[in-house]
Scaffold this motif. Sequence first.
Motif, short mmCIF file in Angstrom:
data_model
loop_
_atom_site.label_atom_id
_atom_site.label_comp_id
_atom_site.label_asym_id
_atom_site.label_seq_id
_atom_site.Cartn_x
_atom_site.Cartn_y
_atom_site.Cartn_z
N LYS A 159 0.86 -1.19 0.00
CA LYS A 159 0.00 0.00 0.00
C LYS A 159 0.89 1.23 0.00
CE LYS A 159 -4.28 -1.80 1.77
NZ LYS A 159 -5.45 -1.54 2.57
N ILE A 160 0.64 2.11 -0.96
CA ILE A 160 1.47 3.30 -1.12
C ILE A 160 0.58 4.54 -1.01
CG2 ILE A 160 2.98 4.55 -2.74
CD1 ILE A 160 3.73 1.95 -4.01
N PHE A 161 1.09 5.56 -0.32
CA PHE A 161 0.39 6.84 -0.26
C PHE A 161 1.21 7.87 -1.03
CE2 PHE A 161 -0.04 10.94 2.23
CZ PHE A 161 -1.19 11.34 1.55
N ILE A 162 0.57 8.51 -2.01
CA ILE A 162 1.26 9.54 -2.80
C ILE A 162 0.69 10.91 -2.43
CG2 ILE A 162 1.72 10.39 -5.13
CD1 ILE A 162 1.69 7.34 -5.93
N ASN A 163 1.53 11.71 -1.77
CA ASN A 163 1.11 13.05 -1.33
C ASN A 163 1.44 14.04 -2.44
OD1 ASN A 163 0.16 14.86 0.69
ND2 ASN A 163 2.28 15.49 1.11
N GLY A 164 0.40 14.70 -2.97
CA GLY A 164 0.62 15.61 -4.10
C GLY A 164 0.49 14.85 -5.41
N ALA A 165 -0.66 14.17 -5.58
CA ALA A 165 -0.82 13.24 -6.71
C ALA A 165 -1.16 13.94 -8.03
CB ALA A 165 -1.90 12.22 -6.38
N SER A 166 -1.59 15.20 -7.98
CA SER A 166 -2.11 15.83 -9.21
C SER A 166 -1.06 16.61 -9.99
CB SER A 166 -3.27 16.77 -8.85
OG SER A 166 -2.87 17.66 -7.82
N GLY A 167 0.16 16.75 -9.47
CA GLY A 167 1.20 17.50 -10.19
C GLY A 167 1.92 16.60 -11.19
N GLY A 168 3.02 17.11 -11.74
CA GLY A 168 3.77 16.36 -12.76
C GLY A 168 4.29 15.04 -12.21
N VAL A 169 5.03 15.08 -11.10
CA VAL A 169 5.60 13.86 -10.53
C VAL A 169 4.48 12.93 -10.06
CG1 VAL A 169 7.04 12.94 -8.67
CG2 VAL A 169 7.73 15.05 -9.84
N GLY A 170 3.49 13.49 -9.36
CA GLY A 170 2.40 12.68 -8.83
C GLY A 170 1.62 11.97 -9.93
N ALA A 220 -5.68 1.85 5.51
CA ALA A 220 -4.55 0.95 5.80
C ALA A 220 -4.36 0.92 7.32
CB ALA A 220 -3.29 1.43 5.10
N PRO A 221 -5.18 0.12 8.04
CA PRO A 221 -5.14 0.16 9.51
C PRO A 221 -3.76 -0.16 10.09
CG PRO A 221 -7.08 -1.05 8.72
CD PRO A 221 -6.25 -0.76 7.52
N GLN A 222 -2.95 -0.97 9.38
CA GLN A 222 -1.60 -1.29 9.90
C GLN A 222 -0.58 -0.22 9.52
OE1 GLN A 222 -1.75 -4.20 11.50
NE2 GLN A 222 -3.83 -4.46 10.69
N GLY A 223 -0.99 0.77 8.74
CA GLY A 223 -0.05 1.75 8.19
C GLY A 223 0.30 1.39 6.75
N VAL A 224 0.82 2.34 6.01
CA VAL A 224 1.19 2.08 4.61
C VAL A 224 2.65 1.64 4.54
CG1 VAL A 224 -0.53 3.67 3.64
CG2 VAL A 224 1.78 4.51 4.11
N ASP A 225 3.01 0.97 3.45
CA ASP A 225 4.39 0.48 3.28
C ASP A 225 5.32 1.60 2.81
OD1 ASP A 225 4.05 -2.68 3.37
OD2 ASP A 225 2.35 -1.82 2.29
N LEU A 226 4.76 2.50 2.00
CA LEU A 226 5.61 3.52 1.37
C LEU A 226 4.82 4.81 1.22
CD1 LEU A 226 8.21 4.23 -0.30
CD2 LEU A 226 7.08 3.22 -2.29
N PHE A 240 5.68 9.82 9.87
CA PHE A 240 6.20 8.51 10.27
C PHE A 240 5.13 7.66 10.95
CE2 PHE A 240 9.91 11.51 10.61
CZ PHE A 240 10.33 11.25 9.30
N LEU A 241 4.12 8.32 11.54
CA LEU A 241 3.04 7.57 12.19
C LEU A 241 2.09 6.94 11.17
CD1 LEU A 241 2.12 10.05 15.10
CD2 LEU A 241 3.74 8.14 15.09
N LEU A 242 2.22 7.34 9.91
CA LEU A 242 1.34 6.79 8.86
C LEU A 242 1.90 5.50 8.27
CD1 LEU A 242 0.73 10.15 6.89
CD2 LEU A 242 -0.66 9.19 8.75
N LEU A 243 3.16 5.19 8.63
CA LEU A 243 3.86 4.04 8.01
C LEU A 243 3.79 2.80 8.89
CD1 LEU A 243 7.07 5.94 6.88
CD2 LEU A 243 5.51 4.74 5.32
N LYS A 244 3.83 1.64 8.24
CA LYS A 244 4.02 0.35 8.93
C LYS A 244 5.44 0.30 9.50
CE LYS A 244 1.70 -3.22 6.33
NZ LYS A 244 1.79 -3.96 5.09
N LEU A 249 9.49 6.65 3.98
CA LEU A 249 9.01 7.93 3.45
C LEU A 249 10.05 8.42 2.44
CD1 LEU A 249 7.41 10.64 3.38
CD2 LEU A 249 8.75 11.35 5.37
N VAL A 250 9.67 8.43 1.16
CA VAL A 250 10.56 8.98 0.13
C VAL A 250 10.07 10.39 -0.18
CG1 VAL A 250 11.44 8.74 -2.22
CG2 VAL A 250 11.05 6.69 -0.82
#
Length: 339
Positions: A159-170, A220-226, A240-244, A249-250
């Motif tokens: 499970k991956i969370f992408i912060n800022g998904a609507s820009g070029g990189v996202g 993602a009740p256990q936290g996300v992987d990335l 960091f509290l959002l991660l398994k 965090l990249v």
Amino acid sequence: MHKSMKAAAITQWGDAGVFQLSQLPVPAPAADEVLIKVAYAGINPADWKMRAGHLKSQLPATDAPLVLGLDASGIVVASGAQVSEFAEGDRVVCASNLFSTGAPGTYAEYLVVSKNKVAHLPGTVSLKAAATMPIAAITAKQALFASDKGNLQPGQKVKIFINGASGGVGSFAVQLAKWAGAEVATSCSSANLDYVKSLGADCLIDYKTQDIAYELSRWAPQGVDLILDAVSAGSLEDPFLLLKPGGKLVSIATLTDDGDVEADMARAQQHGVSKILAFVSDANLGKEMAQLLELVDTGKITTPTAEVFPLDKVAQAHQKLETGHVRGKLLLRLCAERQ
Ligand SMILES: NC(=O)c1ccc[n+]([C@@H]2O[C@H](COP(=O)([O-])OP(=O)(O)OC[C@H]3O[C@@H](n4cnc5c(N)ncnc54)[C@H](OP(=O)(O)O)[C@@H]3O)[C@@H](O)[C@H]2O)c1
């Protein structure tokens, strides 16, 4: 061939008003370089940071006109003696040598680049679509898959969370993570929810009206992987509290707004996770772009929505860029007589 070309150049650091439309000499390719007639230049957030002088220690001085621009699409018009891979008339996409050697960038009608930073375009990919790709797409690819960054393996159930998904990189990160088989949660503002959904996101979080930590804990009740953060340090409260445990965090290096990186890395360790500050490398852009273009050619990913500005509207394009709320990509049109 013309001896001079139109370019948007700067002779001082400052706001978007410092651009001047200038006539500059058409550069000549060295033995391992290619001369490209630029169709579209990509506009990237690093461009306004350079223009404003934030990165001046890594750039040539502005006592001579400085041409910005990190990527482009166009047509090969000449090449050096050691170049057999590209011929006159080839449709290509490329990164500029601006950051590596200080050579003029892509906000110009012609551009000289090292041959290893150039890739051929498949017939299905237009010059406009291709210009949305180089920096944004390889930044997303490296952040997700490079062994010293996300190290995502295709087929891995994560499970991956992408912060800022609507820009070029996202826009590329969401699609590449989905292509690799991951489940993907995203953040964007209300206006971009439909756009990010169209990229394939499994979970949409409107950062303007919803609490990211609460929504992610339901998904993602256990936290996300990335987590791939394409916004800035501080845009996520307690990431960091959002991660398994063992998660990563990249953070894409913004070069201006990265917080106290060492302190963050130490804090991550205390939480049993890691933080990585990711810088893109365009040294092998040609090869990496060939892989990404194949994904576009075969319909596995699409290129982002793009707003196009003529060269003489470069200041308006930069004003929009600088808001930090671009959907997809901004492009400059140079000489796009062929698609
Ligand atoms: N160091 C490197 O090697 C490297 C390489 C490439 C990019 N970068 C950096 O990476 C960052 C992203 O680049 P980009 O090309 O994707 O930028 P961009 O195209 O300008 O994207 C900006 C996006 O961020 C979203 N956004 C802004 N604030 C947000 C928030 N608080 N939460 C969630 N989303 C938010 C905006 O969406 P809304 O309008 O919906 O808010 C917008 O779509 C920039 O800082 C860039 O300089 C660094």
